[in-house]
Enzyme design. Structure first.
Site, PDB file in Angstrom:
ATOM      1  N   MET A  20       4.992  -2.779   1.159  1.00 48.09           N
ATOM      2  CA  MET A  20       5.846  -1.939   2.010  1.00 48.09           C
ATOM      3  C   MET A  20       5.046  -0.834   1.852  1.00 48.09           C
ATOM      4  SD  MET A  20       9.522  -2.805   1.520  1.00 48.09           S
ATOM      5  CE  MET A  20      10.100  -2.077   2.764  1.00 48.09           C
ATOM      6  N   GLY A  22       6.104   1.911   3.781  1.00 50.31           N
ATOM      7  CA  GLY A  22       6.753   2.482   3.614  1.00 50.31           C
ATOM      8  C   GLY A  22       6.656   3.242   5.629  1.00 50.31           C
ATOM      9  N   VAL A  24       6.880   1.858   9.748  1.00 57.98           N
ATOM     10  CA  VAL A  24       7.693   0.713  10.792  1.00 57.98           C
ATOM     11  C   VAL A  24       6.933  -0.170  10.434  1.00 57.98           C
ATOM     12  CG1 VAL A  24       6.373   1.859  12.754  1.00 57.98           C
ATOM     13  CG2 VAL A  24       9.144   1.194  13.236  1.00 57.98           C
ATOM     14  N   ASP A  25       5.777  -0.944  10.272  1.00 58.07           N
ATOM     15  CA  ASP A  25       5.174  -2.185  10.680  1.00 58.07           C
ATOM     16  C   ASP A  25       5.820  -2.856   9.108  1.00 58.07           C
ATOM     17  OD1 ASP A  25       4.036  -1.282  13.067  1.00 58.07           O
ATOM     18  OD2 ASP A  25       2.501  -0.817  11.944  1.00 58.07           O
ATOM     19  N   CYS A 113     -10.244  -0.653   0.971  1.00 57.87           N
ATOM     20  CA  CYS A 113      -8.780  -0.385   0.404  1.00 57.87           C
ATOM     21  C   CYS A 113      -8.409  -2.276   0.987  1.00 57.87           C
ATOM     22  CB  CYS A 113      -7.688   0.982   1.334  1.00 57.87           C
ATOM     23  SG  CYS A 113      -6.313   0.555   0.747  1.00 57.87           S
ATOM     24  N   CYS A 209      -6.322   7.717   5.599  1.00 53.86           N
ATOM     25  CA  CYS A 209      -4.778   8.039   4.959  1.00 53.86           C
ATOM     26  C   CYS A 209      -4.739   9.043   4.328  1.00 53.86           C
ATOM     27  CB  CYS A 209      -3.915   6.861   4.185  1.00 53.86           C
ATOM     28  SG  CYS A 209      -4.847   6.572   2.845  1.00 53.86           S
TER      29      CYS A 209
END
Length: 368
Positions: A20, A22, A24-25, A113, A209
């Site tokens: 998760m 954070g 929406v997906d 990543c 990100c």
């Protein structure tokens, strides 16, 4: 709305770990997992200090995103864990990102990543927890094939993330699940609204990100100050035609930023020479390559196949090619192919594998 997590047994008594971020997906993935009736555990990784790297709309894995993931988990009634992977992320992704620029290459931190903290460490945690699978919000499809799980493009081409997952191993693919691969993004947001999730209209995260405001040069300069040293811009014959204020501002194929006038045709970055801090510029024809040698090849196919296409950038149109002796060979010349990028091989929608571009083979073309 339901999703098939392909658990291989009844969901009752099964356990699903959901990565998760954070956003929406991954929040909708967690909700879909809960709907199966399995025990669901959410995991969020803090990957960088949001006080050191300013957060913005479209970031992930820090500050507000961790709060959002926890809030969604609370609403869904599932356990939620946060792990501090800042040191691992800095060493394995941010430092590597900066080092690649210092070497004159074009890095893709999202693949690094996924190779590291996301699919290696997260997957290890899920297995330690006795989970039946690790589910993520990536837009790709996992298809059961005659020889095991296969990786395919998402149904929604605008959201497809298969390019960034070429390094996923067979063992990882057996364990991973991607419930959103068959869904368009509007349907995902509508599902989030129907579930009352506060992230339903949250902006999408960006590819890099940890780069505030898209200013990757400032990140590289902070980590590797020498990358900001000035140098010469030269033509294909090595004659100086201008000056630059640091290699970190250039990638192969770039046109903007050279700021060189009085030339008979537009100039592009053809090559970067980190040893001499030179940027080599030339006409578009000089960017044409007929192939590229790869390293770190990950192969997901059963054998060397025909009718291949290859992507050398995430948003590039797949180009017909063949693969032999650790290199891709394009049917027609490709432009802007740079060392450090990934070359990902497809047969139709299936990802057969890929590798890192180490060097390119120039095409013999007359100026356009």
């Amino acid at each position: 709305m339901n999703a098939d997590f392909q658990l291989g047994r009844s969901a009752k008594g099964a356990r699903i770990v959901v990565a998760m971020s954070g956003g929406v997906d991954s929040s909708v993935v967690a909700a879909l997992a809960v709907q199966t009736g399995a025990e669901v555990i959410g995991v969020t990784l803090q990957l960088y200090d949001h006080g050191t790297v300013p957060q913005r709309a479209g970031s992930c894995c820090a500050g507000q995103d961790i709060y959002d993931a926890r809030t969604v988990a609370d609403r869904l009634g599932i356990a939620h864990h946060v792990f501090d992977y800042e040191s691992r992320f800095r060493e394995g992704v941010i430092d590597r990102f900066a080092d690649e620029y210092v070497r004159g290459r074009t890095p893709i931190p999202c693949v690094s990543c996924n190779q590291g903290v996301k699919f290696t460490d997260l997957l290890g945690f899920a297995r330690e927890m006795g989970a039946d699978c690790l589910a993520t919000g990536h837009y790709v499809r996992r298809v059961a094939g005659p020889h095991g799980a296969e990786l395919h493009r998402a149904d929604d081409p605008a959201r497809d993330q298969s390019y960034f997952l070429f390094a996923t191993t067979r063992d990882q693919l057996d364990y991973l699940r991607f419930p959103l691969g068959d869904m368009p993004k509007p349907a995902v947001r509508e599902a989030a609204r129907a579930l009352g999730l506060l992230v339903a209209d949250k902006p999408d995260s960006q590819d890099i990100c940890f780069v505030p405001n898209g200013d990757y040069a400032s990140i590289v300069k902070k980590v590797r100050p020498e990358a900001g040293e000035p140098g010469a811009i030269v033509d294909l014959e090595g004659r100086e035609i201008g000056r630059h204020r640091g290699l970190i501002h250039f990638t192969v194929g770039q046109r903007r930023g050279l700021e060189i006038g009085g030339q008979p045709e537009p100039l592009y970055v053809v090559r970067i020479e980190p040893e001499t801090r030179r940027v080599v510029a030339g006409p578009k024809a000089a960017l044409a390559v007929r192939g590229a040698r790869l390293s770190g090849i990950n192969w997901l196919g059963e054998d060397q196949c025909d009718d291949l296409t290859v992507k050398v950038r995430s948003m590039a149109k797949p180009a017909p090619a063949r693969f032999a002796d650790g290199a891709v060979h394009f049917e027609t010349p490709e432009y802007g192919v740079a060392p450090g990028q990934a070359a990902v091989l497809y047969q139709g929608d299936r990802v057969l594998g890929g590798g890192w571009i180490e060097e390119t083979f120039a095409a013999e073309l007359s100026p356009a």
